[in-house]
Design an enzyme around this catalytic site. Structure first.
Site, PDB file in Angstrom:
ATOM      1  N   CYS A  69      -1.964   6.981  -1.696  1.00  0.00           N
ATOM      2  CA  CYS A  69      -2.379   6.037  -0.652  1.00  0.00           C
ATOM      3  C   CYS A  69      -2.767   6.806   0.607  1.00  0.00           C
ATOM      4  CB  CYS A  69      -1.230   5.110  -0.294  1.00  0.00           C
ATOM      5  SG  CYS A  69      -0.482   4.325  -1.706  1.00  0.00           S
ATOM      6  N   ARG A  89       7.127  -3.592  -3.180  1.00  0.00           N
ATOM      7  CA  ARG A  89       7.499  -2.220  -2.803  1.00  0.00           C
ATOM      8  C   ARG A  89       8.549  -2.199  -1.711  1.00  0.00           C
ATOM      9  NH1 ARG A  89       2.789   0.184  -1.405  1.00  0.00           N
ATOM     10  NH2 ARG A  89       2.421   0.361  -3.626  1.00  0.00           N
ATOM     11  N   CYS A 115      -5.455   4.180  -3.235  1.00  0.00           N
ATOM     12  CA  CYS A 115      -5.267   3.090  -2.278  1.00  0.00           C
ATOM     13  C   CYS A 115      -5.652   3.635  -0.911  1.00  0.00           C
ATOM     14  CB  CYS A 115      -3.797   2.648  -2.265  1.00  0.00           C
ATOM     15  SG  CYS A 115      -3.462   1.352  -1.042  1.00  0.00           S
ATOM     16  N   CYS A 162      -3.197  -4.912  -1.728  1.00  0.00           N
ATOM     17  CA  CYS A 162      -1.837  -4.493  -1.378  1.00  0.00           C
ATOM     18  C   CYS A 162      -1.568  -5.095  -0.010  1.00  0.00           C
ATOM     19  CB  CYS A 162      -1.759  -2.969  -1.325  1.00  0.00           C
ATOM     20  SG  CYS A 162      -0.175  -2.363  -0.692  1.00  0.00           S
ATOM     21  N   CYS A 221      -5.076   5.196  17.943  1.00  0.00           N
ATOM     22  CA  CYS A 221      -5.631   3.920  17.480  1.00  0.00           C
ATOM     23  C   CYS A 221      -5.740   2.932  18.652  1.00  0.00           C
ATOM     24  CB  CYS A 221      -4.740   3.330  16.384  1.00  0.00           C
ATOM     25  SG  CYS A 221      -5.412   1.787  15.732  1.00  0.00           S
ATOM     26  N   CYS A 225       3.935   0.243  16.177  1.00  0.00           N
ATOM     27  CA  CYS A 225       3.243   1.404  15.611  1.00  0.00           C
ATOM     28  C   CYS A 225       3.214   2.627  16.514  1.00  0.00           C
ATOM     29  CB  CYS A 225       1.821   1.019  15.231  1.00  0.00           C
ATOM     30  SG  CYS A 225       1.003   2.372  14.342  1.00  0.00           S
ATOM     31  N   CYS A 249      -0.483  -2.811  18.031  1.00  0.00           N
ATOM     32  CA  CYS A 249       0.615  -3.272  17.159  1.00  0.00           C
ATOM     33  C   CYS A 249       1.947  -2.723  17.698  1.00  0.00           C
ATOM     34  CB  CYS A 249       0.387  -2.793  15.731  1.00  0.00           C
ATOM     35  SG  CYS A 249      -1.311  -3.105  15.163  1.00  0.00           S
TER      36      CYS A 249
END
Ligand code: SAM
Ligand code: DTB
Ligand code: SF4
Length: 331
Positions: free
Chosen positions: A106, A269, A137, A197, A62, A69, A66
């Protein structure tokens, strides 16, 4: 003044001030849990837990940075890159999730934003998973309005896109997209008629004011996100946050309780990080208003508790999956 009786009496709000939310974090623990549990019972069966299963449909590589991550190209974490999965592989995983008792499937992709051809393929996955009778999701990065509209046409139920932390602390964590970019994507999702979400991460070195400001930003979305994942940072070697200080478990429980008080009708969650939590801590989180978990041995790239041990924990607590036969009969 924010008091236990005021939070129990007031309507659902999207106009919380910083001071009000910070005050909640300073409440005595018994007051906080009492208020959270009281509101939880008003809107939900307190013994029911919504079960979601995650699948990484495109892993690693990616371009975003972040700091938490393992899938960012900027960090050497040993995560193996995998291109977008075939439809059949995704559907086989969704069938297994359904057989294990999940009601929502998801799918996560390590993209900054999806390309047109990839979005079409994800649209086919959404249609296929829906046909299995599961809620759908996806989390694919930033979306433009037309991309959100396309996913809505495919029947997508939820889009996950997190604010991650407070607006102030955000710049310490991500430089490749802004807080406003995230709010724009959330607005496109909401306008397309897809349920939102949206949550964040605790344990990235933020202070309690940042936790309050994250929850305030979430609660001041109007309407509130239907689903609010609260992740505890999974510290992954090679990321800039691999040595972040562990969160005090009771401080984490406070975050859950404040989320429940601010967003009484949302599913909160207890998300990433459960392998590092004791059964007792998870029980406290349920008491504080958490009513959803990720179920299955993997999150996206990191481990999650074994399914059997989660069912055993729910059994020990006399709790059960939302939507199962026993739960439906009690409604
Ligand atoms: N690439 C997409 C995006 O970020 O918009 C979707 C996938 S991304 C992995 C989804 C969310 O997972 C992030 O927003 C973050 O809140 C959470 N997450 C990622 N790595 C994590 C970690 N190590 N610990 C806890 N949560 C994490
Ligand atoms: C969310 O808030 N947490 C999930 C989901 N949304 C996509 C992801 C957690 C990822 C944890 C790190 C990993 O397994 O790579
Ligand atoms: Fe990419 Fe999402 Fe990971 Fe950020 S959180 S690096 S956008 S996969």
């Amino acid at each position: 003044m924010t008091t236990v009786s005021s939070v129990l009496e007031q309507p659902i709000r999207s106009d919380w001030s910083s001071e009000e939310v910070r005050t909640l974090f300073d409440w005595p623990f018994p007051d906080l849990i009492f208020a959270a549990q009281s509101l939880h019972r008003r809107h939900f069966d307190p013994a029911a837990v919504q079960i979601s299963t995650l699948l990484s449909i495109k892993t690693g590589g990616c371009p975003e940075d972040c700091a938490y991550c393992p899938q960012s190209v900027h960090f050497d974490t040993g995560v193996e890159r995998q291109k977008l999965m075939d439809l059949e592989t995704v559907l086989a995983a969704a069938r297994r999730a359904r057989e294990s008792g999940a009601t929502r499937f998801c799918m996560g992709a390590a993209w900054r934003t999806p390309r047109a051809r990839d979005l079409e393929r994800v649209g086919e996955m959404v249609r296929g998973v829906r046909e299995l009778g599961l809620e759908t999701c996806v989390t694919l990065g930033m979306l433009e309005a037309q991309q959100a509209d396309y996913l809505a046409e495919c029947g997508l139920d939820y889009y996950n896109h997190n604010l991650d932390t407070s607006p102030e602390y955000y710049r310490e964590i991500i430089s490749t997209r802004t807080y406003q970019d995230r709010l724009d994507t959330l607005a496109h999702v909401r306008e397309a008629g897809i349920k939102v979400c949206c949550g964040g991460i605790v344990g990235m070195g933020e202070g309690s004011a940042d936790r309050a400001e994250l929850l305030r930003a979430l609660a001041n979305l109007s309407p509130h996100p239907e689903s609010v994942p609260i992740n505890q940072l999974v510290r992954v070697e090679g990321t800039p946050l691999d040595a972040a200080e562990a969160v005090d478990p009771l401080d984490f429980v406070r975050v859950i309780a404040v989320a429940r008080i601010l967003m009484p009708r949302s599913h909160v969650r207890l998300s990433a990080g459960r392998t590092a939590m004791s059964s007792e801590m998870q029980a406290l989180c349920f008491l504080a208003g958490a009513n959803s978990i990720f179920y299955g041995e993997r999150l996206l790239t990191t481990p999650n508790p074994e399914g059997d041990s989660d069912l055993a924990l729910l059994g020990r607590l006399g709790m059960r999956p939302e939507g199962d036969a026993a739960e439906a009969a009690s409604r």
